[in-house]
Write a protein that holds these residues in place. Structure first.
Motif, mmCIF file in Angstrom:
data_model
loop_
_atom_site.group_PDB
_atom_site.id
_atom_site.type_symbol
_atom_site.label_atom_id
_atom_site.label_comp_id
_atom_site.label_asym_id
_atom_site.label_seq_id
_atom_site.Cartn_x
_atom_site.Cartn_y
_atom_site.Cartn_z
ATOM 1 N N GLU A 50 0.839 -1.195 0.000
ATOM 2 C CA GLU A 50 0.000 0.000 0.000
ATOM 3 C C GLU A 50 0.876 1.248 0.000
ATOM 4 N N ARG A 51 0.373 2.291 -0.660
ATOM 5 C CA ARG A 51 1.088 3.572 -0.729
ATOM 6 C C ARG A 51 0.460 4.549 0.263
ATOM 7 N N PHE A 52 1.320 5.191 1.051
ATOM 8 C CA PHE A 52 0.882 6.188 2.019
ATOM 9 C C PHE A 52 1.582 7.503 1.703
ATOM 10 N N ALA A 53 0.808 8.568 1.528
ATOM 11 C CA ALA A 53 1.386 9.883 1.242
ATOM 12 C C ALA A 53 2.156 10.380 2.459
ATOM 13 N N PHE A 69 10.767 1.490 1.799
ATOM 14 C CA PHE A 69 10.597 1.791 0.381
ATOM 15 C C PHE A 69 9.769 3.054 0.196
ATOM 16 N N PHE A 70 10.225 3.897 -0.756
ATOM 17 C CA PHE A 70 9.523 5.122 -1.101
ATOM 18 C C PHE A 70 9.430 5.246 -2.609
ATOM 19 N N VAL A 81 -5.705 18.105 -1.766
ATOM 20 C CA VAL A 81 -6.184 17.088 -2.712
ATOM 21 C C VAL A 81 -5.647 15.717 -2.295
ATOM 22 N N VAL A 82 -4.394 15.666 -1.876
ATOM 23 C CA VAL A 82 -3.809 14.395 -1.430
ATOM 24 C C VAL A 82 -4.540 13.908 -0.183
ATOM 25 N N ALA A 83 -4.860 14.816 0.726
ATOM 26 C CA ALA A 83 -5.563 14.442 1.951
ATOM 27 C C ALA A 83 -6.955 13.884 1.613
#
Length: 87
Positions: A50-53, A69-70, A81-83
């Motif tokens: 999963e990707r987390f901002a 990992f990034f 918008v990301v939120a």
């Protein structure tokens, strides 16, 4: 000279580039600079697929047991918008 002589306790992968970092905590701006990425890139932490901002200027605690990992995304978009997308 072995890896233990280098004294880099943390391994971080940013867009496929492996970085050795001794500090236990790093801010996103420093991480992007070390990886040679534009400072306005969006940074995403990858965990269990999963990707987390990651917020701009956020501090990240690194793990000695696991590679962290990034991924980056080119260009910046408004943080609100990301939120909204994360909600």
């Amino acid at each position: 000279m072995g890896f233990s002589d280098i004294e880099l306790r943390h391994i971080v992968d940013v867009d496929g580039k492996l970085l050795g970092i001794d500090a236990e905590v790093i801010d996103t701006a420093s991480l992007l600079a070390r990886a040679g990425c534009p400072s306005d890139s969006l940074l995403w932490m990858i965990d269990a697929g999963e990707r987390f901002a990651v917020h701009p200027r956020q501090f990240i605690r690194l793990s000695e047991q696991n590679v962290v990992f990034f991924e980056t995304s080119a260009g910046s978009i408004p943080w609100n918008v990301v939120a909204l997308l994360a909600a």
